[in-house]
Scaffold this motif. Structure first.
Motif, PDB file in Angstrom:
ATOM      1  N   SER A   5       0.801  -1.224   0.000  1.00  0.00           N
ATOM      2  CA  SER A   5       0.000   0.000   0.000  1.00  0.00           C
ATOM      3  C   SER A   5       0.835   1.277   0.000  1.00  0.00           C
ATOM      4  O   SER A   5       0.275   2.375  -0.014  1.00  0.00           O
ATOM      5  CB  SER A   5      -0.942   0.011   1.216  1.00  0.00           C
ATOM      6  OG  SER A   5      -0.215   0.131   2.427  1.00  0.00           O
ATOM      7  N   HIS A   6       2.182   1.154  -0.014  1.00  0.00           N
ATOM      8  CA  HIS A   6       3.007   2.370   0.037  1.00  0.00           C
ATOM      9  C   HIS A   6       4.429   2.033  -0.396  1.00  0.00           C
ATOM     10  O   HIS A   6       5.173   1.358   0.321  1.00  0.00           O
ATOM     11  CB  HIS A   6       3.028   2.933   1.457  1.00  0.00           C
ATOM     12  CG  HIS A   6       3.585   4.314   1.571  1.00  0.00           C
ATOM     13  ND1 HIS A   6       2.815   5.396   1.935  1.00  0.00           N
ATOM     14  CD2 HIS A   6       4.837   4.799   1.395  1.00  0.00           C
ATOM     15  CE1 HIS A   6       3.560   6.482   1.975  1.00  0.00           C
ATOM     16  NE2 HIS A   6       4.800   6.138   1.650  1.00  0.00           N
ATOM     17  N   GLU A  91       1.942  11.874  -0.192  1.00  0.00           N
ATOM     18  CA  GLU A  91       2.131  11.685   1.236  1.00  0.00           C
ATOM     19  C   GLU A  91       2.097  13.044   1.919  1.00  0.00           C
ATOM     20  O   GLU A  91       2.789  13.962   1.509  1.00  0.00           O
ATOM     21  CB  GLU A  91       3.466  10.981   1.451  1.00  0.00           C
ATOM     22  CG  GLU A  91       3.869  10.674   2.842  1.00  0.00           C
ATOM     23  CD  GLU A  91       5.104   9.779   2.880  1.00  0.00           C
ATOM     24  OE1 GLU A  91       5.614   9.587   3.986  1.00  0.00           O
ATOM     25  OE2 GLU A  91       5.557   9.290   1.832  1.00  0.00           O
ATOM     26  N   VAL A 129      -2.903   9.924   2.638  1.00  0.00           N
ATOM     27  CA  VAL A 129      -1.804   9.071   3.071  1.00  0.00           C
ATOM     28  C   VAL A 129      -0.993   9.891   4.066  1.00  0.00           C
ATOM     29  O   VAL A 129      -0.292  10.836   3.688  1.00  0.00           O
ATOM     30  CB  VAL A 129      -0.939   8.620   1.886  1.00  0.00           C
ATOM     31  CG1 VAL A 129       0.232   7.781   2.369  1.00  0.00           C
ATOM     32  CG2 VAL A 129      -1.786   7.845   0.878  1.00  0.00           C
ATOM     33  N   HIS A 131       1.668  10.866   6.950  1.00  0.00           N
ATOM     34  CA  HIS A 131       2.981  10.684   7.563  1.00  0.00           C
ATOM     35  C   HIS A 131       3.003  11.542   8.824  1.00  0.00           C
ATOM     36  O   HIS A 131       2.722  12.745   8.760  1.00  0.00           O
ATOM     37  CB  HIS A 131       4.067  11.147   6.585  1.00  0.00           C
ATOM     38  CG  HIS A 131       5.435  11.292   7.183  1.00  0.00           C
ATOM     39  ND1 HIS A 131       6.466  10.420   6.902  1.00  0.00           N
ATOM     40  CD2 HIS A 131       5.949  12.212   8.040  1.00  0.00           C
ATOM     41  CE1 HIS A 131       7.550  10.789   7.550  1.00  0.00           C
ATOM     42  NE2 HIS A 131       7.262  11.885   8.255  1.00  0.00           N
ATOM     43  N   HIS A 165       0.375   5.881   7.534  1.00  0.00           N
ATOM     44  CA  HIS A 165       1.299   4.939   6.910  1.00  0.00           C
ATOM     45  C   HIS A 165       2.535   4.742   7.770  1.00  0.00           C
ATOM     46  O   HIS A 165       2.887   5.572   8.604  1.00  0.00           O
ATOM     47  CB  HIS A 165       1.660   5.438   5.493  1.00  0.00           C
ATOM     48  CG  HIS A 165       3.035   5.978   5.359  1.00  0.00           C
ATOM     49  ND1 HIS A 165       4.120   5.188   5.022  1.00  0.00           N
ATOM     50  CD2 HIS A 165       3.527   7.240   5.511  1.00  0.00           C
ATOM     51  CE1 HIS A 165       5.198   5.934   4.960  1.00  0.00           C
ATOM     52  NE2 HIS A 165       4.879   7.170   5.256  1.00  0.00           N
ATOM     53  N   CYS A 166       3.184   3.592   7.581  1.00  0.00           N
ATOM     54  CA  CYS A 166       4.428   3.251   8.294  1.00  0.00           C
ATOM     55  C   CYS A 166       4.303   3.591   9.777  1.00  0.00           C
ATOM     56  O   CYS A 166       5.118   4.316  10.336  1.00  0.00           O
ATOM     57  CB  CYS A 166       5.610   3.986   7.668  1.00  0.00           C
ATOM     58  SG  CYS A 166       7.222   3.382   8.201  1.00  0.00           S
ATOM     59  N   SER A 185      -1.281   1.387   8.786  1.00  0.00           N
ATOM     60  CA  SER A 185      -0.434   0.558   7.934  1.00  0.00           C
ATOM     61  C   SER A 185       0.895   0.268   8.621  1.00  0.00           C
ATOM     62  O   SER A 185       1.525   1.171   9.185  1.00  0.00           O
ATOM     63  CB  SER A 185      -0.180   1.248   6.590  1.00  0.00           C
ATOM     64  OG  SER A 185       0.618   0.434   5.754  1.00  0.00           O
ATOM     65  N   SER A 187       4.836  -1.429   8.355  1.00  0.00           N
ATOM     66  CA  SER A 187       5.946  -1.648   7.429  1.00  0.00           C
ATOM     67  C   SER A 187       6.890  -2.697   7.984  1.00  0.00           C
ATOM     68  O   SER A 187       6.603  -3.366   8.984  1.00  0.00           O
ATOM     69  CB  SER A 187       6.703  -0.330   7.220  1.00  0.00           C
ATOM     70  OG  SER A 187       7.415  -0.004   8.412  1.00  0.00           O
ATOM     71  N   GLU A 213       2.712  -2.517   4.046  1.00  0.00           N
ATOM     72  CA  GLU A 213       3.479  -1.724   3.083  1.00  0.00           C
ATOM     73  C   GLU A 213       4.952  -2.027   3.235  1.00  0.00           C
ATOM     74  O   GLU A 213       5.389  -2.636   4.229  1.00  0.00           O
ATOM     75  CB  GLU A 213       3.246  -0.234   3.310  1.00  0.00           C
ATOM     76  CG  GLU A 213       3.775   0.248   4.658  1.00  0.00           C
ATOM     77  CD  GLU A 213       3.690   1.761   4.828  1.00  0.00           C
ATOM     78  OE1 GLU A 213       4.667   2.443   4.461  1.00  0.00           O
ATOM     79  OE2 GLU A 213       2.657   2.237   5.328  1.00  0.00           O
ATOM     80  N   ASP A 215       7.206   0.844   2.164  1.00  0.00           N
ATOM     81  CA  ASP A 215       7.852   2.160   2.159  1.00  0.00           C
ATOM     82  C   ASP A 215       9.196   2.070   1.440  1.00  0.00           C
ATOM     83  O   ASP A 215      10.124   2.824   1.727  1.00  0.00           O
ATOM     84  CB  ASP A 215       8.034   2.714   3.572  1.00  0.00           C
ATOM     85  CG  ASP A 215       8.214   4.230   3.601  1.00  0.00           C
ATOM     86  OD1 ASP A 215       7.960   4.876   2.562  1.00  0.00           O
ATOM     87  OD2 ASP A 215       8.620   4.770   4.646  1.00  0.00           O
TER      88      ASP A 215
END
Length: 276
Positions: A5-6, A91, A129, A131, A165-166, A185, A187, A213, A215
């Motif tokens: 997904s990333h 992002e 998304v 960060h 994400h991450c 998500s 990583s 993901e 990354d």
């Protein structure tokens, strides 16, 4: 079977090896990946990857850490979002990790950039998304203020949705993200020996709100840590989620793929061989 997904396939260390990476993805049963945009200068390259390969998709956005390049306007993001196969905004988010001699107050430009992305996401009904690093309180507060249900109802626009994400934050931040309706998500960090707290978070996050993901090219999972990461290695993340939750890796692959489709729902996302 697996969905990354990333990833950042437009970055030079991956773009130079693209045919090899696509073949490795096929062999590893990684049949979809979302290519993330981090600058407006990079957007055309990211978009070209999505256009050239049926199993790749793109976002439009400017990373919070980006300085000295073109600042995104709302019109820039809305324009990019109209392109076929652009399925997310970002992002985006906040990053106070490298303040140096600056204070949090000095990062007002970053918060305004984040607000611009949130507004673009709401106007297009595309997921964000997110960060966030050393800035979770402000990230959550701005999301609630700009994209929450109350402000959305008053403007007749959909509420913000998206993915953190991450994820490397605390259980409380994960709970707050879930309360806002966001996905979380994980990583390759999840596989690191010193990531026991993060594994507790992964155990807490419901499977139906979980994404996986790479990354890539960053954060290669064990046993590849220290190498240039690739979407072909996202199954290692899925395997760790499966171990944590005590379920089969196939169940993780199916659930996270379904979650990807639910979140990035602008178009039907086919599962297509990485040789395409």
């Amino acid at each position: 079977m697996f969905t990354d997904s990333h990833c950042h396939l437009s970055f030079p260390e991956l773009r130079a090896r693209l045919p090899e990476i696509l073949a490795e993805m096929q062999q590893a049963q990684v049949d979809r990946a979302l290519c993330i945009c981090t600058t407006l200068e990079e957007f055309e390259d990211v978009y070209a990857l999505a256009q050239a390969h049926d199993h790749l998709w793109a976002t439009v956005g400017v990373h919070p850490d980006t300085e000295g390049l073109r600042e995104p306007t709302l019109e820039d993001l809305l324009s990019g979002a109209q392109r076929p196969k652009v399925i997310g905004i970002g992002e985006t988010g906040l990053d106070y990790y490298r303040l140096g001699e600056r204070t949090v107050a000095d990062m007002a430009w970053q918060r305004e950039r984040f607000r611009t992305h949130i507004r673009a996401g709401r106007q297009t009904d595309l997921p964000l998304v997110i960060h966030t690093r050393s800035a979770s309180d402000d990230t959550l507060a701005i999301l609630a203020e700009e994209g929450g249900l109350a402000s959305s109802a008053s403007l007749g626009l959909p509420a913000s949705r998206g993915v953190f994400h991450c994820f490397t934050e605390t259980m409380d931040v994960a709970r707050a993200a879930l309360d806002l309706g966001f996905f979380v998500s994980f990583s390759g960090i999840l596989t690191f020996r010193n990531a026991s707290d993060l594994r507790e978070v992964a155990a807490f996050v419901p499977l139906d709100r979980t994404l996986i993901e790479t990354d890539s090219p960053y954060l290669a999972p064990m046993p590849h840590r220290g190498k240039t990461n690739s979407p072909a290695w996202v199954p290692w993340v899925a395997q760790k989620v499966a171990e944590i939750k005590g379920i089969a890796v196939e169940d993780v692959a199916e659930a996270t793929g379904r979650n990807f489709e639910q979140l990035f729902n602008r178009v039907v996302l086919p599962r297509i061989s990485a040789s395409t």
